[in-house]
Structure formats: C-alpha cells, structure tokens
Design a protein around this motif. Structure first.
Motif, PDB file in Angstrom:
ATOM      1  N   ARG A 102     -14.253 -72.269  -7.226  1.00 52.67           N
ATOM      2  CA  ARG A 102     -14.939 -72.721  -6.110  1.00 52.67           C
ATOM      3  C   ARG A 102     -14.946 -71.957  -5.074  1.00 52.67           C
ATOM      4  O   ARG A 102     -15.979 -71.533  -4.212  1.00 52.67           O
ATOM      5  N   THR A 143     -10.809 -75.597  -8.201  1.00 53.60           N
ATOM      6  CA  THR A 143     -10.771 -75.112  -6.687  1.00 53.60           C
ATOM      7  C   THR A 143     -10.644 -73.461  -6.464  1.00 53.60           C
ATOM      8  O   THR A 143     -11.333 -73.067  -5.502  1.00 53.60           O
ATOM      9  N   PRO A 148     -24.049 -75.536  -0.025  1.00 49.05           N
ATOM     10  CA  PRO A 148     -22.864 -76.257   0.363  1.00 49.05           C
ATOM     11  C   PRO A 148     -22.805 -77.326  -0.881  1.00 49.05           C
ATOM     12  O   PRO A 148     -21.659 -77.617  -1.520  1.00 49.05           O
ATOM     13  N   GLN A 163     -17.502 -69.287  -3.242  1.00 51.36           N
ATOM     14  CA  GLN A 163     -18.158 -69.684  -2.071  1.00 51.36           C
ATOM     15  C   GLN A 163     -17.761 -68.034  -1.146  1.00 51.36           C
ATOM     16  O   GLN A 163     -18.740 -67.923  -0.667  1.00 51.36           O
ATOM     17  N   SER A 220     -19.791 -77.180  -3.858  1.00 50.82           N
ATOM     18  CA  SER A 220     -18.837 -78.305  -3.915  1.00 50.82           C
ATOM     19  C   SER A 220     -18.673 -79.374  -5.249  1.00 50.82           C
ATOM     20  O   SER A 220     -17.809 -79.709  -5.573  1.00 50.82           O
ATOM     21  N   LYS A 221     -19.673 -79.031  -6.055  1.00 45.08           N
ATOM     22  CA  LYS A 221     -19.603 -79.678  -7.289  1.00 45.08           C
ATOM     23  C   LYS A 221     -18.865 -79.000  -8.525  1.00 45.08           C
ATOM     24  O   LYS A 221     -18.585 -79.336  -9.681  1.00 45.08           O
TER      25      LYS A 221
END
Length: 86
Positions: free
Chosen positions: A65, A62, A53, A69, A57-58
């Motif tokens: 990411r 968006t 995580p 994920q 988050s780096k």
C-alpha cells in the motif's frame, strides 16, 4: 540384442527425475514466502480511480500500500503540462 525394460516399467532415470522434481518444487515454494512490495506495487495499474485514497486503503499489505501510494504521488508530480494556447 533385445531391449530389456526394468521390471517396474519405469526408466532407469526415474529415481533421479523424481528427486530433481522434488528439489525444484521445494525451491519454488521456498521463494513464495513474502512478495516484494516494490515489485507488486509496480505491477498494479495506476489510474485516477485506483490512486483514489479510498481504493489505496483497500490494499491489505501495508508495504505494498505504501509503495503504491508513493507511485501515485509521483504520478501527480509528473503530469504533462497543458498545451500552450495559441
């Protein structure tokens, strides 16, 4: 018959070539606007470390990411089963 070169030293095709180059460059740059988040996420290397995580988050974008994920989550679902003890 003698070969005659244009006064400028350029080929008679030079104006057409420069126009074609300019059009190609403009088309190339037009396609560089927004990256495809799915494609970018597919290109990223998935390991236990990169799926942590803190590392996810780096990721600045968006959409990228979120897509990465989701790939990491699917990776956890399809881990191979342990070999049978025997």
């Amino acid at each position: 018959m003698e070969n005659v070169k244009p006064a400028s030293g350029l080929s008679p095709l030079a104006p057409g070539l420069s126009l074609g180059l300019a059009l190609s460059l403009s088309l190339l740059l037009a396609g560089c606007g927004k990256v495809d988040p799915q494609l970018t996420a597919q290109q990223m290397t998935m390991t236990d470390a990169t799926c942590a995580p803190a590392e996810v988050s780096k990721i600045a974008d968006t959409d990228v990411r979120k897509a990465f994920q989701e790939r990491c989550d699917r990776r956890e679902q399809f881990k191979p089963a342990a070999p049978p003890a025997g």
